[in-house]
Design an enzyme around this catalytic site. Structure first.
Site, PDB file in Angstrom:
ATOM      1  N   ASP A 281       0.836  -1.204   0.000  1.00 37.12           N
ATOM      2  CA  ASP A 281       0.000   0.000   0.000  1.00 37.12           C
ATOM      3  C   ASP A 281       0.871   1.255   0.000  1.00 37.12           C
ATOM      4  OD1 ASP A 281      -2.279   1.488   0.030  1.00 37.12           O
ATOM      5  OD2 ASP A 281      -2.856   0.998   2.086  1.00 37.12           O
TER       6      ASP A 281
ATOM      7  N   HIS B 123       3.139   3.345  -8.887  1.00 36.77           N
ATOM      8  CA  HIS B 123       2.988   1.909  -9.154  1.00 36.77           C
ATOM      9  C   HIS B 123       4.237   1.347  -9.849  1.00 36.77           C
ATOM     10  CE1 HIS B 123      -1.018   2.086  -7.681  1.00 36.77           C
ATOM     11  NE2 HIS B 123      -1.529   2.750  -8.699  1.00 36.77           N
TER      12      HIS B 123
ATOM     13  N   LEU C 262      11.819 -20.312  -4.215  1.00 36.99           N
ATOM     14  CA  LEU C 262      10.781 -19.436  -3.646  1.00 36.99           C
ATOM     15  C   LEU C 262       9.503 -19.641  -4.445  1.00 36.99           C
ATOM     16  CD1 LEU C 262      10.040 -16.868  -1.839  1.00 36.99           C
ATOM     17  CD2 LEU C 262      10.550 -15.524  -3.879  1.00 36.99           C
TER      18      LEU C 262
HETATM   19  C1  FPP Z   1      -1.794   0.149  -3.405  1.00 38.56           C
HETATM   20  O1  FPP Z   1      -1.314   1.487  -3.340  1.00 38.56           O
HETATM   21  C2  FPP Z   1      -1.181  -0.531  -4.533  1.00 38.56           C
HETATM   22  C3  FPP Z   1      -1.866  -1.105  -5.568  1.00 38.56           C
HETATM   23  C4  FPP Z   1      -3.331  -1.097  -5.692  1.00 38.56           C
HETATM   24  C5  FPP Z   1      -1.145  -1.751  -6.679  1.00 38.56           C
HETATM   25  C6  FPP Z   1       0.010  -2.638  -6.315  1.00 38.56           C
HETATM   26  C7  FPP Z   1       0.781  -2.849  -7.529  1.00 38.56           C
HETATM   27  C8  FPP Z   1       2.118  -2.788  -7.640  1.00 38.56           C
HETATM   28  C9  FPP Z   1       3.050  -2.640  -6.506  1.00 38.56           C
HETATM   29  C10 FPP Z   1       2.667  -2.829  -9.007  1.00 38.56           C
HETATM   30  C11 FPP Z   1       3.477  -3.987  -9.398  1.00 38.56           C
HETATM   31  C12 FPP Z   1       3.074  -5.303  -8.885  1.00 38.56           C
HETATM   32  C13 FPP Z   1       3.525  -6.442  -9.420  1.00 38.56           C
HETATM   33  C14 FPP Z   1       3.214  -7.746  -8.784  1.00 38.56           C
HETATM   34  C15 FPP Z   1       4.341  -6.449 -10.618  1.00 38.56           C
HETATM   35  P1  FPP Z   1      -2.342   2.659  -3.534  1.00 38.56           P
HETATM   36  O2  FPP Z   1      -2.400   3.002  -4.972  1.00 38.56           O
HETATM   37  O3  FPP Z   1      -3.658   2.301  -2.923  1.00 38.56           O
HETATM   38  O4  FPP Z   1      -1.655   3.811  -2.716  1.00 38.56           O
HETATM   39  P2  FPP Z   1      -2.383   4.999  -1.930  1.00 38.56           P
HETATM   40  O5  FPP Z   1      -3.161   4.374  -0.812  1.00 38.56           O
HETATM   41  O6  FPP Z   1      -1.238   5.823  -1.452  1.00 38.56           O
HETATM   42  O7  FPP Z   1      -3.250   5.711  -2.926  1.00 38.56           O
END
Ligand code: FPP
Length: 248
Positions: A26, A43, A137
């Protein structure tokens, strides 16, 4: 149905080191916003953090790493962000497959694939097949995943088997449901980490986390690295896990 992978379900000899770590990644959006960048930049940086953590896991004795990449609720985000994330998954699968194999990582996806674009589903199946022989893993990536939907789908699969007379209703035990989940055959998470200071489970691995230790860290996901993982593992190591028993 569950796909047994020969995981030994007995508690490991070294209880202070988790065998299975699950992470709610997050804070990508906030990381970007604080820098005046578009959310997608967060992201992208988050994908770099994934690479660093995957690399570190075997050194810490972690056998299974499960990452929450996209929830069933994430479709509510803007079209631009959703398509940007889907493109990021495509790019990750295309670019990382050789590296994942080099690191001995076996990839497995959980979540509802039906809701994903056909080319992404094909890439997912391809990456799973390509890495199936690796054993350093197990990297589980949750895409279009929701814990309640997973439990309901598992219950439906078992109910169909009862209806067809293949199994008796009495056979619907906790173990049967555990095996019917997308994570069938994997050990349950010992440690669940959530970054960015939020303290919620957000429909992630609801059944599987029954006895997991939760560690909430303030780092935003793009800043999470090997040192941050080591700190979370140290917190886990200081916990006393009793699984409902009395302290000795
Ligand atoms: C939450 O942060 C994150 C996500 C919804 C996306 C997670 C995806 C990645 C880390 C990209 C790559 C992943 C892989 C497996 C290649 P948020 O956008 O909710 O953050 P915020 O709460 O600060 O808005």
């Amino acid at each position: 149905m569950g796909r047994p992978e020969n995981f030994d379900e007995t508690p490991r000899a070294e209880p202070r080191r988790p065998r299975h770590v699950a992470i709610i990644m997050d804070g990508n959006g906030r990381w970007a916003t604080r820098r005046g960048l578009p959310r997608l930049a967060g992201h992208r940086k988050g994908a770099d953090a994934v690479r660093a953590v995957v690399e570190s896991c075997p050194d810490f004795g972690i056998e299974v790493l499960t990452l929450f990449a996209f929830s069933t609720e994430n479709w509510k985000r803007s079209t631009e962000e959703v398509s940007g994330l889907m493109n990021l998954f495509r790019r990750y699968m295309r670019r990382e497959s050789a590296e994942l194999s080099r690191r001995g990582a076996k990839v497995r996806f959980i979540g509802d694939r039906e809701g994903l674009a056909p080319d992404i589903r094909e890439m997912m199946a391809g990456l799973e097949a390509q890495t199936a022989g690796n054993d350093r893993l197990t990297l589980v990536i949750a895409i279009n995943y929701g814990g309640r939907a997973e439990i309901a789908a598992a219950a439906r699969r078992l109910a169909r088997r009862v209806a067809s007379g293949e199994i008796d209703a009495e056979a619907l035990t906790e173990a049967a449901l555990t095996n019917a989940l997308d994570t069938g055959g994997l050990p349950p998470p010992d440690l669940l980490i959530r970054t960015s200071g939020e303290q919620r489970i957000s429909n992630f691995l609801l059944w599987q986390c029954a006895y997991a230790e939760f560690v909430f860290v303030d780092d935003l996901w793009p800043d999470f690295d090997r040192a941050a993982l080591a700190r979370a593992l140290a917190q886990y190591g200081a916990r006393e896990r009793r699984f409902g028993a009395v302290a000795t």
